[in-house]
Motif scaffolding. Sequence first.
Motif, short mmCIF file in Angstrom:
data_model
loop_
_atom_site.label_atom_id
_atom_site.label_comp_id
_atom_site.label_asym_id
_atom_site.label_seq_id
_atom_site.Cartn_x
_atom_site.Cartn_y
_atom_site.Cartn_z
N PRO A 64 0.81 -1.22 0.00
CA PRO A 64 0.00 0.00 0.00
C PRO A 64 0.84 1.27 0.00
O PRO A 64 0.32 2.36 -0.23
CB PRO A 64 -0.83 -0.12 1.28
N LYS A 65 2.13 1.14 0.26
CA LYS A 65 3.01 2.31 0.25
C LYS A 65 3.90 2.35 -0.98
O LYS A 65 4.81 3.17 -1.09
CB LYS A 65 3.85 2.35 1.53
N GLY A 66 3.66 1.43 -1.92
CA GLY A 66 4.39 1.43 -3.18
C GLY A 66 5.89 1.28 -3.03
O GLY A 66 6.66 1.85 -3.81
N ILE A 67 6.32 0.51 -2.03
CA ILE A 67 7.77 0.34 -1.82
C ILE A 67 8.31 -0.61 -2.90
O ILE A 67 7.77 -1.69 -3.11
CB ILE A 67 8.05 -0.18 -0.41
N PRO A 68 9.34 -0.18 -3.63
CA PRO A 68 9.84 -0.99 -4.75
C PRO A 68 10.77 -2.12 -4.29
O PRO A 68 11.40 -2.01 -3.22
CB PRO A 68 10.62 0.02 -5.59
N ILE A 69 10.88 -3.17 -5.09
CA ILE A 69 11.75 -4.29 -4.72
C ILE A 69 13.23 -3.90 -4.81
O ILE A 69 14.10 -4.69 -4.47
CB ILE A 69 11.49 -5.59 -5.52
N GLU A 70 13.48 -2.66 -5.22
CA GLU A 70 14.85 -2.15 -5.19
C GLU A 70 15.39 -2.23 -3.75
O GLU A 70 16.59 -2.44 -3.55
CB GLU A 70 14.84 -0.69 -5.67
N VAL A 71 14.52 -2.08 -2.75
CA VAL A 71 14.99 -2.15 -1.36
C VAL A 71 15.48 -3.56 -1.03
O VAL A 71 16.35 -3.74 -0.17
CB VAL A 71 13.93 -1.70 -0.32
N ILE A 72 14.93 -4.57 -1.72
CA ILE A 72 15.39 -5.95 -1.48
C ILE A 72 16.81 -6.10 -2.02
O ILE A 72 17.67 -6.69 -1.38
CB ILE A 72 14.43 -6.98 -2.12
#
Lengths: 229, 257
Positions: free
Chosen positions: B225-233
Amino acid sequence: MASAALDSKLHRTLRFYEATNGKKTVMALTGAALWGFVIIHLLGNLQVFLGPDKLDKYGEALRATGALLWVARGGLLLCVVLHITAALQLMALKAKARPQPYVKKVATTSTYASRTMYWSGPVILGFIIFHLMHFTWGVPGIHPDFVDGAVHANLVKGLSQPLAAVLYLTAMSMLLFHLYHGIWSMFQTMGLSHPRYTPLVKKAAAGIAIALAGGNIAIVVSVLLGIVK
Amino acid sequence: MNLTLHVWRQKDVATPGQMVRYDAPNVSEHMSFLEMLDVVNEGLILKGDEPIAFEHDCREGICGSCGFMINGIAHGGFKNTTVCQLHMRHFEDGDEVFIEPWRATAFPVMKDLIVDRSAFDRIIASGGYVSVSTGSAPDGNALPIRKQDSDLAMDAAACIGCGACVASCPNAAAALFTGAKISHLAHLPQGQPERKERSLRMVRQMNAELFGNCTNIGECEATCPKGIPIEVIASMNGDFLAASWQERPPVEIAGAG
């Protein structure tokens, strides 16, 4: 719940591998090596279009490398074993992490390739075993008329069997999907992601996967159509 | 509009649950999904039945309390939307709606749609302290930070810990959550001395909680719901790799001093 303290009696390599990230890193690196093999294998095979002598001579040249060939084979086997071991361990963890499935679950944006890695993998493994029995060991009954060293003739006769040709085409389409997700995914696993470059990596992965699977499929189709005799 | 609901009912953590069918008549399109459930619950209470238990708090999409699967998609599948911000205008008369709790070993179902997400708290706690100067208020701009980094940290910090990433992941992995928490601090100048150990500890705690592994599928990113991208993974993976490489056993006597 077990606490994850920093101090552990485990050797640091095992400690690394113990984490899911460690297993994924092993899968990415061995996957990269196996991808490299697929490229070299295809380049070798494409010589089939240069006439019958080329492929036979290439086979001889490979065998002439002697010990080096066995080192390469050993390295590839090690990569296959590590890749599959890590995959099986992660599969077991996946089952443990969600024992109760959803009554209803819908996939949204994920690709078919990404969701079927645990299927395309075993298909490719099964195919590799068949492929070795077919063209490397020339197991009677699997290959109709295997002659040691006659690479080109073995290839044409082997791929003229309709059932074998279907197997090759199926396996290559699974390889396409496995490579597409595998190639871009290894960058993500190794910590390489960028809003500008990741979409390009995905496109390149698709292009490379299509080229590699397509190259192999071209050989099978050419034999079936009688272009390569 | 009139809806048919199929809701997961479970008495407590030890009792197996099952899907139960309910009618939801006269649903207004202006209601939020939770308000629709409130009305259904009113009806159940009047009939003397146990109301459907679900978690909620702010009802404005910022607290991370609410969340469950709607028709097989976490939070119902509308971009950057929690269940409380999902409105009934997206549904049509006669729709059948399946409502299930998040499913993961690390998220045991406490009752109906409520799961225990304290595994997330333990992952955060395992990260340990962050070295920050305390005392008098720091001077403005005394701690330089690149605009890019502060933006990336802020994007990752938007994580409300709702658990949708785990719920959407076919492997029940907590990589997006843990990645967001690690990446959030990794981009800030505060807590840099602890950065490497933090990534080791948090990834290991994530594994100890029996979350699955990431297979880079991206379902988490799509339903966050906060649109966090898998770039953080990827950021977490990179930090974990570097930290693992540099990790060394503690020495008995420190050289300096």
